[in-house]
Design a protein around this motif. Structure first.
Motif, PDB file in Angstrom:
ATOM      1  N   SER A   1       0.832  -1.212   0.000  1.00  0.00           N
ATOM      2  CA  SER A   1       0.000   0.000   0.000  1.00  0.00           C
ATOM      3  C   SER A   1       0.864   1.258   0.000  1.00  0.00           C
ATOM      4  CB  SER A   1      -0.925  -0.018   1.218  1.00  0.00           C
ATOM      5  OG  SER A   1      -1.656   1.186   1.313  1.00  0.00           O
ATOM      6  N   SER A   2       1.924   1.258   0.820  1.00  0.00           N
ATOM      7  CA  SER A   2       2.813   2.417   0.894  1.00  0.00           C
ATOM      8  C   SER A   2       3.549   2.628  -0.431  1.00  0.00           C
ATOM      9  CB  SER A   2       3.829   2.236   2.030  1.00  0.00           C
ATOM     10  OG  SER A   2       3.174   2.169   3.280  1.00  0.00           O
TER      11      SER A   2
ATOM     12  N   ARG B   1       2.531   1.754  -3.406  1.00  0.00           N
ATOM     13  CA  ARG B   1       1.584   2.210  -4.424  1.00  0.00           C
ATOM     14  C   ARG B   1       1.340   3.711  -4.320  1.00  0.00           C
ATOM     15  NH1 ARG B   1      -1.148  -1.861  -7.224  1.00  0.00           N
ATOM     16  NH2 ARG B   1      -0.679  -3.976  -6.452  1.00  0.00           N
ATOM     17  N   LYS B   2       1.354   4.225  -3.100  1.00  0.00           N
ATOM     18  CA  LYS B   2       1.180   5.669  -2.915  1.00  0.00           C
ATOM     19  C   LYS B   2       2.356   6.447  -3.495  1.00  0.00           C
ATOM     20  CE  LYS B   2      -1.565   5.060   1.289  1.00  0.00           C
ATOM     21  NZ  LYS B   2      -1.552   5.150   2.775  1.00  0.00           N
TER      22      LYS B   2
ATOM     23  N   SER C   1       8.050  10.095  -4.313  1.00  0.00           N
ATOM     24  CA  SER C   1       7.746   9.207  -5.434  1.00  0.00           C
ATOM     25  C   SER C   1       8.916   8.262  -5.660  1.00  0.00           C
ATOM     26  CB  SER C   1       7.470  10.007  -6.709  1.00  0.00           C
ATOM     27  OG  SER C   1       8.638  10.691  -7.126  1.00  0.00           O
TER      28      SER C   1
END
Length: 532
Positions: A73-74, A76-77, A179
């Motif tokens: 999840s992290s 993907r952010k 990013s």
């Protein structure tokens, strides 16, 4: 020059303070974050005493899967994702390096023997094909190799000598990542999503059996914030004064499983504690303080890294050679919470259900199994903890079992935890016992720690007949404890006479002498079964 990089996650399941991630993303046009489902740890074993793999029970596997879901999840952010593969790590990595034209391979340095062997194989291959390999030490505050070098080539064997050598740890990486480079071209057919317990082949499991502690970096940072918000609690933390019977709100941070999986950086944790210390008038100090507990972790990591055969008695130069009993029946009674001592049994049931218990509770059951009552080999207890604990850590688990069995580090074998009075001083009403051993829920408090002493009329009223609904004690603590002390004295004398070089024949002779001179303290009058 732009390049393709692989970040191989093993531990270090986090974004913050992750130098391998920092290096992997630098000057990379494509970054492949990879986690490999390693059969060494995850192969199902249906013959084990509890459901799970060859090396781990379901609680720790579930905790790890939660860590991976959170990490994905992290990522993907940040414009990436976790690529999950299955197989022997070396074989998988060789294939990926070729298919993805990898020029940079990054992973956190591993100090355990398994990773030392595997990583050498991986590094040798990578170097042979011109791949840049970066393996920073970031699972611990210090590089154990540096400490050992400072100490003349051997690890310091006392906590205080370790502290003097270690100094202050380096600061965590503070770079904020907004990013990550995108993932390059991959064959989606071979990529897996983070699997479930069922998909790993462990069968149908209900959610109710899992630990109340959930895995992942997000949960780790949340728990860290909640723990550090109470600045006075942090400042006054003193390990020997914790309450091992507190379970609804444990009397500690419960951050050990997050440190074990690297969801929480030990360097960041250390820095945060120091921040609290700067804002309070006074605070406790090592070895009992919260920082002191982090340093204990480092101490055991250093010893484990520098001592050959650290995980066994034989061939371990720092471990006393002791003729432990080998009694599968007593081991199973201890493991399954059937010793007849409610304090001991409740702790072991909490271990089975939650995969965690307070450190003082661990001390009690480890002492009971080894030098306190049953005189069973610390390696047998270590194996049970290794399987069931969600925070099971190779270095710390082996170190603590040697400590608590008085095989190494700590040698005051006459100091034994009472399986009745120790828990009573924290929890006189037996709330902890009643929760984890509901069969004793209605036992009056004056008998809750020693239910075999309750009159039959009281047992009937409590709907718990000792010997039928709940077992009688497997040993008489007073007699067994004295017998264990006598055996430890003989073993220490043997080690002293032989300057620590004790052969198998020496142990056999001592075992024969002890068997001949000591009657078992088994409450049923049966002599303990021992083998040589």
């Amino acid at each position: 020059m732009a390049t393709n990089s692989v970040l191989w996650f093993r531990k270090g399941l986090r974004i913050h303070d992750n130098p391998a991630l920092e290096y992997a993303r630098r000057d990379s046009n494509h970054l492949f974050p990879v986690f490999i489902l390693d059969p060494h740890y995850l192969e199902p074993d249906h013959s084990a005493f509890s459901p799970g793999s060859t090396r781990s029970g379901l609680n720790r596997i579930q905790f790890m899967l939660e860590c991976l879901v959170d990490l994905d999840s992290s990522l993907r952010k940040l414009g990436s994702r976790l690529l999950v593969l299955k197989g022997e790590p070396f074989e998988v990595l060789v294939r990926l390096v070729k298919e993805w034209e990898v020029k940079k391979l990054c992973f956190e340095y591993g100090t355990e023997p398994y990773y030392q062997s595997l990583d050498k194989q991986v590094k040798d291959y990578a170097c042979s094909v011109g791949v840049d390999v970066y393996t920073p030490v970031s699972h611990t505050l210090f590089n154990p190799a540096d400490i050992i070098e400072k100490n003349g080539g051997t690890p310091p064997m006392s906590y205080q000598s370790f502290i003097k050598l270690a100094g202050k740890p380096s600061s965590p990486r503070t770079t904020t990542i907004s990013s990550l480079p995108p993932i390059g071209s991959i064959c989606d057919g071979e990529m897996l999503k983070v699997p479930t317990i069922k998909e790993l082949g462990y069968g149908e499991i209900t959610e109710e059996i899992f630990s109340p502690f959930k895995g992942g970096e997000s949960e780790a940072l949340k728990r860290l914030r909640e723990s550090l918000d109470d600045k006075q609690w942090v400042a006054n933390f003193e390990k020997p004064k914790g309450d091992p019977s507190a379970f609804l709100k444990p009397a500690t941070t419960v951050l050990s499983p997050y440190l074990k999986f690297g969801c929480l950086s030990s360097r960041y944790f250390y820095q945060c504690i120091q921040g609290v210390y700067k804002n309070v008038k006074k605070h406790t100090s090592p070895p009992v303080s919260l920082v002191g507990q982090l340093l204990w972790r480092e101490f055991f990591y250093c010893a484990a890294y520098g001592v050959p055969n650290f995980d066994q008695m034989k061939g371990n130069r720092m471990c006393k050679q002791i003729p432990w009993n080998d009694n599968d029946e007593l081991l199973a009674a201890w493991r399954d919470g059937r010793t007849g001592y409610p304090w001991i049994d409740a702790i072991m049931v909490q271990l089975q259900k939650w995969g965690w218990m307070h450190h003082l509770a661990r001390h009690c059951v480890a002492c009971f199994l080894t030098r306190g009552d049953l005189f069973i080999h610390w390696e047998r207890g270590r194996d049970v903890f290794e399987r069931l604990l969600i925070d099971s850590d190779w270095a710390i688990n082996n170190g603590n079992w040697q400590w608590l069995s008085c095989s190494s580090f700590f040698y005051q074998y006459n100091r034994v935890y009472s399986p009745t009075s120790f828990g009573k001083k924290y929890d006189p009403n037996g709330r902890y016992i009643r929760h984890f051993l509901p069969v004793l829920r209605d036992m009056p408090k004056e008998y809750i720690y020693e239910p075999w002493t309750a009159p039959l009329s009281v047992q009937k009223k409590a709907n718990c007949i000792i010997g039928k609904d709940y077992p009688k004690p497997v040993v008489d603590h007073v007699l067994a404890s004295q017998e264990c002390k006598n055996k430890m004295a003989e073993a220490y004398a043997l080690n002293r006479e032989n300057n620590g070089i004790v052969s198998e024949d020496d142990l056999k002779s001592l075992r024969k002498k002890l068997e001949g001179g000591c009657e078992s303290s088994n409450s049923r009058g049966q002599k303990r079964k021992t083998t040589s």
